[in-house]
Write an enzyme that holds these catalytic residues in place. Structure first.
Site, PDB file in Angstrom:
ATOM      1  N   CYS A  83      68.745  66.864 -48.113  1.00  0.00           N
ATOM      2  CA  CYS A  83      69.138  65.948 -47.038  1.00  0.00           C
ATOM      3  C   CYS A  83      69.614  64.589 -47.554  1.00  0.00           C
ATOM      4  CB  CYS A  83      68.018  65.787 -46.017  1.00  0.00           C
ATOM      5  SG  CYS A  83      66.519  64.952 -46.621  1.00  0.00           S
ATOM      6  N   HIS A 135      62.793  63.331 -43.864  1.00  0.00           N
ATOM      7  CA  HIS A 135      64.025  64.108 -43.689  1.00  0.00           C
ATOM      8  C   HIS A 135      65.040  63.223 -42.986  1.00  0.00           C
ATOM      9  CE1 HIS A 135      66.530  67.644 -43.469  1.00  0.00           C
ATOM     10  NE2 HIS A 135      66.704  67.456 -42.171  1.00  0.00           N
ATOM     11  N   HIS A 147      72.829  67.823 -41.095  1.00  0.00           N
ATOM     12  CA  HIS A 147      71.810  67.644 -42.137  1.00  0.00           C
ATOM     13  C   HIS A 147      71.786  68.860 -43.047  1.00  0.00           C
ATOM     14  CE1 HIS A 147      68.362  70.067 -40.209  1.00  0.00           C
ATOM     15  NE2 HIS A 147      69.440  70.292 -39.495  1.00  0.00           N
TER      16      HIS A 147
END
Length: 188
Positions: A83, A135, A147
């Site tokens: 990510c 994240h 993502h």
């Protein structure tokens, strides 16, 4: 030091320490040693894009990475992306500026904004590992973000109100400075 050679145990400890440092994961904060040309304060300055128009380029660049494979610690599309590696790669391609390869560090260097103020090209953060900013992704508008998730292993688009992400939303950040953001005319 008194000039004595290192004992085998000391060598073993040094080698283990070096191995641990080399294998540190991208989501773990790392200690940076200060050099004469890069002080601690320089690394912690706010990141800002000079031009609000670069947000559109960030979104387009992120779309070009759809279906790229996931790889923990990955920083480039050929090898795979995680990510923060995806976000760092996209921002560097668009602006020539480098962000850290760590979601929490990126959050620390970017300016927080309210969720209601999200615009395409802003960043969204989630608590997926029981810790803040574990994240992240790039907001693309209409309640969606791109993502690089580890589950199902490909860069993809998700809905912000997806049951999993809605309960883990941890904040929004912008890559624009306050003056640049206020002066932007977002029409995309």
């Amino acid at each position: 030091m008194d000039g004595k050679p290192l004992r085998p145990r000391t060598w073993q400890a040094a080698i283990m320490l070096m191995a641990a440092m080399i294998s540190a994961c991208s989501s773990t904060p790392q200690r940076h040693w200060t050099t004469s040309d890069q002080s601690e304060s320089a690394r912690n300055e706010r990141f800002e894009l000079p031009d609000a128009g670069q947000r559109e380029q960030i979104v387009l660049s992120a779309f070009s990475l759809l279906d790229t494979g996931y790889r923990f610690g990955g920083r480039n599309p050929e090898a795979g992306l995680d990510c923060s590696g995806m976000v760092s790669f996209v921002v560097e391609q668009v602006s020539g500026q480098r962000l850290p390869h760590n979601a929490a560090k990126i959050a620390a260097r970017t300016r927080p904004i309210p969720r209601e103020a999200l615009e395409a090209g802003d960043l969204v953060f989630f608590n997926t590992q029981g810790k803040a900013h574990s994240h992240m992704g790039i907001y693309i508008g209409d309640g969606r973000f791109i993502h690089a998730p580890s589950s199902r292993g490909k860069v993809r688009v998700e809905l912000m109100d997806n049951r999993y992400f809605a309960t883990r939303f941890d904040g929004a950040r912008t890559l624009l400075g306050e003056e640049t953001r206020l002066g932007s005319d977002s029409t995309y």
